[in-house]
Design a protein around this motif. Structure first.
Motif, PDB file in Angstrom:
ATOM      1  N   GLN A 122      10.928   5.968   6.960  1.00  0.00           N
ATOM      2  CA  GLN A 122      11.446   7.266   6.760  1.00  0.00           C
ATOM      3  C   GLN A 122      10.364   8.064   6.327  1.00  0.00           C
ATOM      4  N   TYR A 123       9.161   7.797   5.877  1.00  0.00           N
ATOM      5  CA  TYR A 123       8.205   8.480   5.294  1.00  0.00           C
ATOM      6  C   TYR A 123       6.966   8.947   6.304  1.00  0.00           C
ATOM      7  N   THR A 124       6.655   8.021   7.091  1.00  0.00           N
ATOM      8  CA  THR A 124       5.656   8.310   8.169  1.00  0.00           C
ATOM      9  C   THR A 124       5.710   7.560   9.488  1.00  0.00           C
ATOM     10  N   ASP A 125       5.282   8.076  10.516  1.00  0.00           N
ATOM     11  CA  ASP A 125       5.321   7.182  11.732  1.00  0.00           C
ATOM     12  C   ASP A 125       4.160   6.143  12.087  1.00  0.00           C
ATOM     13  N   THR A 126       3.127   6.292  10.954  1.00  0.00           N
ATOM     14  CA  THR A 126       2.045   5.271  11.176  1.00  0.00           C
ATOM     15  C   THR A 126       1.755   4.525   9.942  1.00  0.00           C
ATOM     16  N   PRO A 127       2.815   3.837   9.532  1.00  0.00           N
ATOM     17  CA  PRO A 127       2.222   2.867   8.429  1.00  0.00           C
ATOM     18  C   PRO A 127       1.053   2.033   8.752  1.00  0.00           C
ATOM     19  N   VAL A 128       0.249   1.504   7.678  1.00  0.00           N
ATOM     20  CA  VAL A 128      -0.635   0.622   7.970  1.00  0.00           C
ATOM     21  C   VAL A 128      -0.233  -0.621   7.452  1.00  0.00           C
ATOM     22  N   TRP A 129       0.279  -1.603   8.459  1.00  0.00           N
ATOM     23  CA  TRP A 129       0.979  -3.035   7.915  1.00  0.00           C
ATOM     24  C   TRP A 129      -0.022  -3.736   7.421  1.00  0.00           C
ATOM     25  N   ILE A 130       0.520  -4.556   6.550  1.00  0.00           N
ATOM     26  CA  ILE A 130      -0.427  -6.091   6.322  1.00  0.00           C
ATOM     27  C   ILE A 130       0.155  -6.909   6.929  1.00  0.00           C
ATOM     28  N   ASP A 131      -0.525  -7.784   7.737  1.00  0.00           N
ATOM     29  CA  ASP A 131      -0.152  -8.554   8.639  1.00  0.00           C
ATOM     30  C   ASP A 131      -0.609 -10.265   8.180  1.00  0.00           C
ATOM     31  N   GLY A 132      -1.578 -10.126   7.125  1.00  0.00           N
ATOM     32  CA  GLY A 132      -1.845 -11.308   6.747  1.00  0.00           C
ATOM     33  C   GLY A 132      -2.584 -11.382   5.234  1.00  0.00           C
ATOM     34  N   ILE A 133      -2.409 -12.352   4.597  1.00  0.00           N
ATOM     35  CA  ILE A 133      -3.008 -12.272   3.252  1.00  0.00           C
ATOM     36  C   ILE A 133      -3.293 -13.707   2.982  1.00  0.00           C
ATOM     37  N   GLY A 134      -4.436 -13.953   2.778  1.00  0.00           N
ATOM     38  CA  GLY A 134      -4.914 -15.530   2.166  1.00  0.00           C
ATOM     39  C   GLY A 134      -5.740 -15.233   0.908  1.00  0.00           C
ATOM     40  N   SER A 135      -5.366 -16.349   0.048  1.00  0.00           N
ATOM     41  CA  SER A 135      -6.178 -16.396  -1.016  1.00  0.00           C
ATOM     42  C   SER A 135      -6.373 -17.673  -1.293  1.00  0.00           C
ATOM     43  N   ASN A 136      -7.666 -18.180  -2.007  1.00  0.00           N
ATOM     44  CA  ASN A 136      -7.958 -19.342  -2.641  1.00  0.00           C
ATOM     45  C   ASN A 136      -8.661 -19.201  -3.789  1.00  0.00           C
ATOM     46  N   LEU A 137      -8.591 -20.459  -4.528  1.00  0.00           N
ATOM     47  CA  LEU A 137      -9.282 -20.513  -5.724  1.00  0.00           C
ATOM     48  C   LEU A 137     -10.785 -21.202  -5.553  1.00  0.00           C
ATOM     49  N   GLY A 138     -11.656 -21.249  -6.268  1.00  0.00           N
ATOM     50  CA  GLY A 138     -12.930 -21.960  -6.120  1.00  0.00           C
ATOM     51  C   GLY A 138     -13.087 -22.626  -7.873  1.00  0.00           C
ATOM     52  N   THR A 139     -14.261 -23.412  -7.782  1.00  0.00           N
ATOM     53  CA  THR A 139     -14.179 -24.035  -9.297  1.00  0.00           C
ATOM     54  C   THR A 139     -14.913 -23.037 -10.083  1.00  0.00           C
ATOM     55  N   ALA A 140     -14.621 -23.289 -11.493  1.00  0.00           N
ATOM     56  CA  ALA A 140     -15.084 -22.315 -12.326  1.00  0.00           C
ATOM     57  C   ALA A 140     -16.809 -22.480 -12.690  1.00  0.00           C
ATOM     58  N   ASN A 141     -17.149 -24.007 -12.305  1.00  0.00           N
ATOM     59  CA  ASN A 141     -18.443 -23.841 -12.639  1.00  0.00           C
ATOM     60  C   ASN A 141     -19.347 -23.922 -11.300  1.00  0.00           C
TER      61      ASN A 141
END
Lengths: 154, 393
Positions: free
Chosen positions: B230-249
Motif C-alpha cells: 500500500q505504501y511502495t511498489d518496491t519494498p526491500v524484502w527480508i529473505d533470510g535471517i540466520g543467527s547463532n551464539l558463540g562462547t563468552a570466553n
C-alpha cells in the motif's frame, strides 16, 4: 553560559559537562570456585572435572555444561605444559589499566588437558612465537601486586 | 495452512556518522528516525511496534528505547530495547521481522542508536573491553576489543602466510568507498603506507586497521507484505535471517582462524533464503560485512563462503571485493571508515542494503544489481553473537 557548559576542544561545540560522576567497583561471588583461589595462592592452577562424564573445564566451574551434572565437581591441578596458539601486545590500554606499561596477552593450549588458557605472557618470553612451548606459572605481578597466572617459559 | 506474510522495508533513514559533538542521542535518533518514517509514507500513529538497539553504556541516557519513542512522537506501539553487542542492530531487525511475521505487528520501526563520544576514549576502550568474559579475560588481563581481534589476526596471518600489508588492503578499500559516502565518519582516501605507518593499537592491528569510536543512528520502517504494497511498489524484502551464539570466553573457541557463530548464522540464512551454500556469492550482488577490524573482514569472506578457508588473502590482494570484482564488500566504507556506532551498525547495514538494491547509492559506490540480493553480516562481541540477513527486491 552557566559554569557547566564547556566548549569541545576540537569542534568548539558546547557540551554540558555532567556534574554527577560514578565510580563502580563490583563484588563478584566466588564461593563455588573458592578452591581455585586457595590453590592459586599456593602457586597451583586448578581446573574442574565432571565426575559423571569426565569433561574438563578451565576456567573452573561448579557445574557441567556438557552433561548437565550439578553437584561436587572435582578440582584438580592442571598439567600446565603446552604451546602458544596466539598473542597480541596491547598498546592502547583501557582506563583502569592506564597505570600499566604495554602488556602482551596470549592464548595457550595445554597439551595434556585439551584446554586453552588466556593470560599475560611473562616478560621472560621476549619474543613470543605461535607454536612455541610454554607452561603456566603463578606469580605476583609487579605492577599491581596481584597473584595471577602467566604464560611462561617451560 | 496459514500463509505467512513476507516482511519488507518500506522506509529508511540514517544520521551522519562521526564524532557528533553537535548532536545528542535525541538529535541523532531524530535524524535517522524521522527520515525513515517520512520516506516510508506511513503515519506514525500506524506504527504498532518499536524496537531499539543500543548497547548504552557509553552515554548518559540509560533507556534509549523510551527516548526514541518520545523523540519520534510514537504513542501506541509496543516497545523494547535489544542488545547483541555490536550485532544489536541486526537483532533489532530480527525482532521487528518476527513481530510482523507472527501477525502481532503490521508496521514496525527498528531504530539503532549509539552515542559513544559522551565518554573519553580511554573509558570507551574500557567499556568495550569489559564486554569479553569479564572475570577471566578482563579483570586480570585487561583485554581490549582490538586485543581480542588481534588474537585472531596473529593466528590467521601465521597460519596462512599473510602479512600486515594484506590487512592494510582492507582499510584502503573501505576508506576508498567511505570517501564516496556522505554519511561516513571518515572521508579521506588512504594508502597501504598510511596504514603501515599508523601506530599499533594491539599488534598486529594498527589505528587504521580499526573502526573508530562513532556516534550515529539508523532506522528502518518494516511492514507485512499486504501493508507494504500500500505504501511502495518496491519494498526491500527480508529473505533470510540466520543467527547463532558463540562462547563468552574467547579461549573456548576451537581455533582463532574463523568465527564459528558467523558460519552457522550464514548457513541458516542461506537455507532460509534458498541460496546455494556452495557458491553463495553467485546469488548476491554485494555484501556489508562486520569489519570492526581489518582481520574481521577477511574472516567474514571465508565464514560466508565467498572464499575457501585461508583464501581471503587472495581475494583482497586481487581486488575481488571492489565493485566489478567477484562480490563487492563494504562499499559504504564498512565499520572501519563509515564508523561503528555499536547499536546502530546492524540497522545501518539494512539501510545500505536498501539503498544499494533500489539503486540509490551515491556515484562511484553503486553496485550492479543483477540478482537483486544483498547480504549483511553483523558480529557481536568477539564472535559472541552473529547475524546474517539477506535482503532482496
Amino acid at each position: 553560559m552557566p559554569e557547566y557548559i564547556a566548549k569541545d576542544e576540537k569542534s568548539r561545540n558546547p557540551l554540558l559537562v555532567d556534574m554527577r560522576s560514578l565510580n563502580i567497583r563490583y563484588r563478584i561471588p566466588v564461593s563455588r570456585i573458592e578452591k581455585f583461589y586457595e590453590s592459586l595462592d599456593r602457586g597451583i592452577i586448578m581446573g574442574t572435572k565432571c565426575p559423571v562424564c569426565g569433561s574438563r573445564f578451565f576456567p573452573p566451574q561448579a557445574w557441567c555444561s556438557e552433561c548437565g551434572f550439578s553437584g561436587d565437581m572435582e578440582f584438580y591441578p592442571l598439567d600446565t605444559h603446552g604451546h602458544l596458539l596466539t598473542f597480541t601486545r596491547i598498546f592502547a590500554k583501557p582506563k583502569s589499566f592506564s597505570g600499566f606499561g604495554d602488556y602482551t596477552v596470549g592464548i595457550a593450549h595445554l597439551d595434556r588437558e585439551n584446554i586453552n588458557v588466556l593470560a599475560w605472557i611473562d616478560d621472560a618470553i621476549q619474543k613470543p612465537e605461535v607454536g612455541m612451548e610454554i607452561s603456566i606459572k603463578v606469580e605476583k605481578r609487579k605492577e599491581d601486586n596481584a597473584t595471577v597466572y602467566f604464560i611462561s617459559k617451560p | 495452512m496459514i500463509r505467512m506474510s513476507r516482511v519488507g522495508i518500506i522506509g529508511y533513514g540514517i544520521s551522519k556518522f562521526g564524532k557528533r559533538t553537535d548532536a545528542s542521542m535525541y538529535d541523532l535518533i531524530w535524524e535517522a528516525g524521522s527520515e525513515a518514517i517520512k520516506s516510508s509514507g506511513v503515519d506514525k500513529k500506524d506504527i504498532d511496534y518499536m524496537v531499539v538497539s543500543n548497547m548504552g553504556i557509553f552515554s548518559s541516557e540509560e533507556l534509549a528505547a523510551v527516548v526514541a519513542g518520545e523523540v519520534l512522537g510514537i504513542k501506541n506501539a509496543g516497545l523494547h530495547r535489544v542488545e547483541a553487542a555490536c550485532a544489536s542492530g541486526s537483532s533489532a531487525i530480527a525482532s521487528a521481522y518476527d513481530a510482523i511475521r507472527s501477525g502481532r505487528s503490521k508496521i514496525a520501526i527498528a531504530v539503532g542508536i549509539e552515542k559513544m563520544s559522551e565518554v573519553e576514549s580511554e573509558t570507551a576502550i574500557e567499556l568495550i573491553g569489559r564486554a569479553g568474559d569479564f572475570l577471566w579475560e578482563y579483570e586480570f588481563f585487561g583485554l581490549t576489543f582490538p586485543g581480542y581481534y588481534a588474537l585472531y589476526a596473529t593466528a590467521y596471518l601465521n597460519r596462512y602466510g599473510g602479512r600486515e600489508e594484506d590487512l592494510a588492503l582492507v582499510s584502503v578499500k573501505n576508506h576508498h568507498y567511505a570517501h564516496l559516502n556522505p554519511i561516513a565518519h571518515f572521508n579521506n582516501e588512504i594508502s597501504v603506507e598510511d596504514v603501515m605507518k599508523s601506530r599499533y593499537i594491539a599488534s598486529p592491528l594498527k589505528l587504521y586497521d580499526s573502526s573508530p569510536i562513532t556516534d550515529g543512528s539508523a532506522a528502518v520502517v518494516l511492514a507485512s507484505e499486504d501493508v507494504a504494497k500500500q505504501y511502495t511498489d518496491t519494498p526491500v524484502w527480508i529473505d533470510g535471517i540466520g543467527s547463532n551464539l558463540g562462547t563468552a570466553n574467547l579461549s573456548k573457541r576451537s581455533d582463532f582462524l574463523h568465527i564459528e557463530a558467523a558460519r552457522e548464522a550464514a548457513a541458516k540464512a542461506y537455507r532460509m533464503a534458498k541460496i546455494d551454500q556452495d557458491k553463495p556469492y553467485k546469488h548476491l550482488d554485494g555484501a556489508d560485512v562486520h569489519d570492526c577490524f581489518s582481520i574481521a573482514e577477511l574472516m567474514a569472506y571465508e565464514d560466508l563462503g565467498f572464499a575457501e578457508r585461508g583464501k581471503a588473502l587472495d581475494m583482497i590482494r586481487n581486488d575481488e571485493t571492489y565493485i566489478g570484482g567477484k562480490i563487492p564488500v563494504n562499499v559504504d566504507g564498512g565499520l572501519i571508515s563509515k564508523g561503528h556506532p555499536i547499536g546502530a551498525t546492524g540497522v545501518s547495514m539494512a539501510v545500505e542494503a536498501s539503498k544499494q538494491l533500489l539503486r540509490k547509492a551515491e556515484n562511484g559506490r553503486q553496485i550492479d544489481v543483477r540478482n537483486g540480493r544483498f547480504l549483511a553480516h553483523n558480529v557481536g562481541g568477539t564472535g559472541h553473537y552473529a547475524y546474517v540477513t539477506i535482503y532482496s527486491i
